[in-house]
Design a protein around this motif. Structure first.
Motif, PDB file in Angstrom:
ATOM      1  N   ARG A 207      -1.564  55.172  35.190  1.00  0.00           N
ATOM      2  CA  ARG A 207      -0.146  55.378  34.889  1.00  0.00           C
ATOM      3  C   ARG A 207       0.554  56.233  35.947  1.00  0.00           C
ATOM      4  O   ARG A 207       1.653  56.749  35.704  1.00  0.00           O
ATOM      5  N   THR A 208      -0.052  56.408  37.083  1.00  0.00           N
ATOM      6  CA  THR A 208       0.556  57.123  38.194  1.00  0.00           C
ATOM      7  C   THR A 208       0.372  56.270  39.438  1.00  0.00           C
ATOM      8  O   THR A 208      -0.189  55.188  39.387  1.00  0.00           O
ATOM      9  N   ARG A 209       0.833  56.763  40.578  1.00  0.00           N
ATOM     10  CA  ARG A 209       0.624  56.063  41.840  1.00  0.00           C
ATOM     11  C   ARG A 209      -0.637  56.553  42.532  1.00  0.00           C
ATOM     12  O   ARG A 209      -0.918  56.180  43.661  1.00  0.00           O
ATOM     13  N   LYS A 210      -1.425  57.392  41.852  1.00  0.00           N
ATOM     14  CA  LYS A 210      -2.663  57.869  42.444  1.00  0.00           C
ATOM     15  C   LYS A 210      -3.712  56.761  42.446  1.00  0.00           C
ATOM     16  O   LYS A 210      -3.897  56.068  41.445  1.00  0.00           O
ATOM     17  N   LEU A 211      -4.404  56.621  43.572  1.00  0.00           N
ATOM     18  CA  LEU A 211      -5.394  55.559  43.707  1.00  0.00           C
ATOM     19  C   LEU A 211      -6.744  55.988  43.139  1.00  0.00           C
ATOM     20  O   LEU A 211      -7.092  57.167  43.168  1.00  0.00           O
ATOM     21  N   MET A 212      -7.491  54.996  42.639  1.00  0.00           N
ATOM     22  CA  MET A 212      -8.845  55.227  42.156  1.00  0.00           C
ATOM     23  C   MET A 212      -9.699  54.024  42.542  1.00  0.00           C
ATOM     24  O   MET A 212      -9.222  52.891  42.547  1.00  0.00           O
TER      25      MET A 212
END
Length: 379
Positions: A207-212
């Motif tokens: 739900r964020t623009r952080k990559l995983m």
């Protein structure tokens, strides 16, 4: 003046002729123009091989990428380890580098790296097990890095040159024309290397623009694979070499089926296929969560899997079908249609492919055909 000129030329030579690192080298902030500067691989005697500390792994069911074969490897800094999670992506320390090299097998007699003709090899398998790739029979396309920095994960796409000697950073992506050979059939297509912004389309799953990373979950890794210690369970191997802490015995960890394993049930294989190919978007936390169509392995509600569910925002991607999934009728199901079509405005996944994965589509059709129930008026 002459002295200053000589000093300037010397400095230029030193900076331009600097030796490449002899081992894996983490860059905390810099994004090197050349993949060589990460020190991940050796290229000699017609092979590309991993440096010490770079550990090859494979997924139970891999994500489809235009039939490209993939060599996956991970490096974790000495003395550090990832933390095991039963369901979510493992928590890796700063300094971790994940490398995924995309390549194809080339026809017999083709010059190494020069051929635009590539062959279907399915299921995807390495030319030389876990020890690298035989370049004499391969066309390297790209190596994607995911790098765990203090600010989080960053994705960097490197594209290989025709001589297969170097890959350079292409932040804007690249388009590579190829001819795909499947038996006696040849299909021209364009392989698309994603730009760095497109990476978030699949890797921003919280739900964020952080990559995983996508593949480093227990259910994707819980399988045997050759490497250090022989052909053993990968979770066991990662724990054994110190790359993973807190892991249970592999029998106690979630496990996805291999989509091409004829001994496994059709349902388990189909759900594994949807999980790796679709669930990074279609889940309760993915970018497509508002669609209400959740295709991750933990979802069991057939309605959330699309059964008799009208689309919310599929547009012309419905293929004129009414429901996401019609039990017993793959030919009436939007899910099956979007996996099969190559139309850029209708296909799923939206990026990462130009070709249809025939084997994957056949599996999903078989699964839908075996489901019981009715949406009313569908025969």
């Amino acid at each position: 003046m002459m002295r200053l000129l000589l000093l300037a030329l010397l400095a230029l030579c030193v900076s331009g002729c600097a030796a490449r690192p002899t081992g894996v080298t983490f860059h905390a902030t810099e994004n090197p123009a050349s993949l060589d500067d990460w020190g991940l691989f050796d290229i000699k005697d017609g092979r590309i091989t991993p440096r010490a500390g770079l550990v090859t792994y494979e997924l139970a069911t891999p994500l489809f990428s235009d039939y490209a074969q993939k060599w996956r490897a991970v490096f974790v800094p000495k003395g550090m380890s990832a933390k095991f999670d039963a369901e979510k992506t493992f928590d890796f320390p700063v300094g971790t580098v994940i490398a995924k090299t995309f390549y194809y097998t080339t026809p017999a007699g083709a010059a190494p790296g020069q051929s635009s003709r590539v062959m279907k090899v399915t299921p995807a398998s390495y030319q030389s097990g876990a020890t690298g790739i035989d370049l004499a029979h391969s066309r390297l396309i790209e190596t994607r890095l995911m790098v765990r920095r203090a600010s989080g994960w960053e994705a960097l796409p490197y594209v290989w040159n025709a001589d297969q000697t170097e890959a350079t950073l292409q932040r804007t992506g690249a388009e590579i024309p190829l001819e795909f050979i499947d038996g006696g059939k040849a299909t021209r297509f364009t392989y698309a290397v994603p730009n760095v912004n497109q990476c978030a389309g699949c890797h921003a799953t919280d739900r964020t623009r952080k990559l995983m990373p996508i593949g480093f979950k227990a259910r994707h890794l819980n399988r045997d694979f050759p490497g250090e210690g022989g052909e053993i369970n990968q979770i066991k191997r990662l724990a054994m070499i110190g790359y993973l802490s807190g892991a249970p015995d592999s029998a106690g960890a979630a496990r996805n089926a291999r989509f091409d394993d004829a001994t496994a049930s059709v349902e388990s294989r189909a759900r594994a296929y949807l999980d790796i190919n679709c669930a990074h978007c279609h889940s309760a936390t993915g970018p497509a969560r508002v669609s209400g169509l959740w295709l991750d392995a933990v979802t069991t509600d057939l309605r959330k899997l699309g059964a008799c569910k009208p689309p919310i925002a599929a547009g012309r991607g419905t293929g004129a079908h009414e429901f996401g999934l019609v039990p017993g009728h793959p030919e009436q199901s939007i899910l099956a249609y979007r996996l099969a079509t190559n139309d850029p405005g209708e296909m799923m996944p939206e990026t990462g492919r130009s070709l249809t994965h025939a084997e994957g589509v056949a599996l999903i059709n078989q699964w839908i055909a075996g489901l019981k129930g009715s949406c009313g008026g569908n025969g």
